[in-house]
Design a protein around this motif. Sequence first.
Motif, PDB file in Angstrom:
ATOM      1  N   ARG A  94       7.535  10.086   3.710  1.00 16.68           N
ATOM      2  CA  ARG A  94       8.002   9.035   4.612  1.00 16.68           C
ATOM      3  C   ARG A  94       6.789   8.273   5.139  1.00 16.68           C
ATOM      4  NH1 ARG A  94      13.585   9.409   7.557  1.00 16.68           N
ATOM      5  NH2 ARG A  94      14.786  10.419   5.925  1.00 16.68           N
ATOM      6  N   GLU A 100      11.217   2.974  -1.178  1.00 15.05           N
ATOM      7  CA  GLU A 100      12.454   2.340  -0.752  1.00 15.05           C
ATOM      8  C   GLU A 100      12.415   2.125   0.761  1.00 15.05           C
ATOM      9  OE1 GLU A 100      14.813   1.279  -2.688  1.00 15.05           O
ATOM     10  OE2 GLU A 100      14.104   2.189  -4.577  1.00 15.05           O
ATOM     11  N   PRO A 101      12.793   0.930   1.243  1.00 20.30           N
ATOM     12  CA  PRO A 101      12.829   0.710   2.696  1.00 20.30           C
ATOM     13  C   PRO A 101      13.970   1.485   3.336  1.00 20.30           C
ATOM     14  CG  PRO A 101      13.677  -1.206   1.522  1.00 20.30           C
ATOM     15  CD  PRO A 101      13.159  -0.270   0.476  1.00 20.30           C
ATOM     16  N   VAL A 129       3.469   1.271  -1.162  1.00 21.17           N
ATOM     17  CA  VAL A 129       4.100   0.496  -0.088  1.00 21.17           C
ATOM     18  C   VAL A 129       3.353  -0.816   0.125  1.00 21.17           C
ATOM     19  CG1 VAL A 129       4.533   0.442   2.405  1.00 21.17           C
ATOM     20  CG2 VAL A 129       5.136   2.469   1.074  1.00 21.17           C
ATOM     21  N   TYR A 173       9.461   3.486   5.167  1.00 13.60           N
ATOM     22  CA  TYR A 173       9.723   3.558   3.727  1.00 13.60           C
ATOM     23  C   TYR A 173       9.754   5.028   3.291  1.00 13.60           C
ATOM     24  CZ  TYR A 173       8.276  -1.225   4.368  1.00 13.60           C
ATOM     25  OH  TYR A 173       8.175  -2.515   4.842  1.00 13.60           O
ATOM     26  N   PHE A 184       5.374  -4.225  -0.514  1.00 16.98           N
ATOM     27  CA  PHE A 184       5.906  -4.869   0.684  1.00 16.98           C
ATOM     28  C   PHE A 184       4.869  -5.608   1.530  1.00 16.98           C
ATOM     29  CE2 PHE A 184       8.651  -1.185  -0.246  1.00 16.98           C
ATOM     30  CZ  PHE A 184       9.860  -1.850  -0.432  1.00 16.98           C
ATOM     31  N   TYR A 185       3.569  -5.376   1.298  1.00 16.16           N
ATOM     32  CA  TYR A 185       2.533  -6.032   2.096  1.00 16.16           C
ATOM     33  C   TYR A 185       1.430  -6.568   1.174  1.00 16.16           C
ATOM     34  CZ  TYR A 185       4.844  -3.444   5.843  1.00 16.16           C
ATOM     35  OH  TYR A 185       5.775  -2.930   6.710  1.00 16.16           O
ATOM     36  N   ASP A 211      12.800  -0.538   9.843  1.00 14.29           N
ATOM     37  CA  ASP A 211      11.749  -1.511  10.121  1.00 14.29           C
ATOM     38  C   ASP A 211      10.382  -0.860   9.938  1.00 14.29           C
ATOM     39  OD1 ASP A 211      13.672  -3.375  10.746  1.00 14.29           O
ATOM     40  OD2 ASP A 211      13.584  -3.008  12.905  1.00 14.29           O
ATOM     41  N   ASP A 212       9.633  -1.352   8.945  1.00 10.99           N
ATOM     42  CA  ASP A 212       8.305  -0.819   8.624  1.00 10.99           C
ATOM     43  C   ASP A 212       8.342   0.659   8.262  1.00 10.99           C
ATOM     44  OD1 ASP A 212       6.991  -3.297   9.114  1.00 10.99           O
ATOM     45  OD2 ASP A 212       7.038  -2.901  11.265  1.00 10.99           O
ATOM     46  N   ASN A 264       5.334   5.199   7.635  1.00  5.41           N
ATOM     47  CA  ASN A 264       5.543   4.322   8.782  1.00  5.41           C
ATOM     48  C   ASN A 264       4.320   3.401   8.901  1.00  5.41           C
ATOM     49  OD1 ASN A 264       6.227   3.089  11.173  1.00  5.41           O
ATOM     50  ND2 ASN A 264       5.800   4.841  12.467  1.00  5.41           N
TER      51      ASN A 264
END
Length: 241
Positions: A181, A100-101, A145, A107, A149-150, A104-105, A183
């Motif tokens: 977490r 989950e976001p 992630v 999750y 997202f990428y 900024d960048d 980043n």
Amino acid sequence: MENHEIVVVGDQFHQFANGKNAITQSQLLALSSLPDCCFRSKVRLTLGQGVRHDEVSKVIEANGLAQNIDFTDLQRIGQRAPGTHSHKRHIHNTVIAKPEPIGDDLYSCALLIDERCELMGDHQTGQHIQGMILIEAFRQSFLAVSEEFYPLEGTNKTYFVINSMETSFSNFVFPLPAEVRVNVTECDAKPHRVRLRMEMTVEQCGTECASCKALFTVYPESVIAEKEKQLADEAALKVTQ
């Protein structure tokens, strides 16, 4: 009516559950079969680690109308990341929730360990979660992630090449709620590959327990399959010639 909170953990964490406001999965099955009149206060169940997805799902379905047992938090077990994100075929081998976001960048992936997972299949020692499971949680987190997202554009089948993983541990992680977490500190996207650098931590009860720095590259599967075959043929030739 006063709420009484109890953490539910897998049977392999019975040593942790002993003497605490915690019960094992087997004890949950017995508890959930009791009528409401047996409870003087409302019991709120919190999802810990090691709990089996299949067994708890059955308990939730069978006790949806219970008045004095709150199963709400146990429903998080259904939020496990899909195998397409964790790169696992069996659901019990995925140890994280869908990312989950949170900035900024940034999750978050909740830790969701099923005691049937491949890294707990042999034995469990002590009350804490073994370090190799946390390393796997880091690996699955950066995969998830990246996939979510990428994504690598232009292909449905990708191959992840890990360039480096640097992991350190600073505190025990117990079979209680925890999260990874993530980043994303670098994203270098090219037409035929994406290189990502991520810094991750496992946090529990407000404490950072482990950290990991990972650098990896995502390629189209077809590109790596061809290169892998070439290297495999060369390696086999060196051994057999």
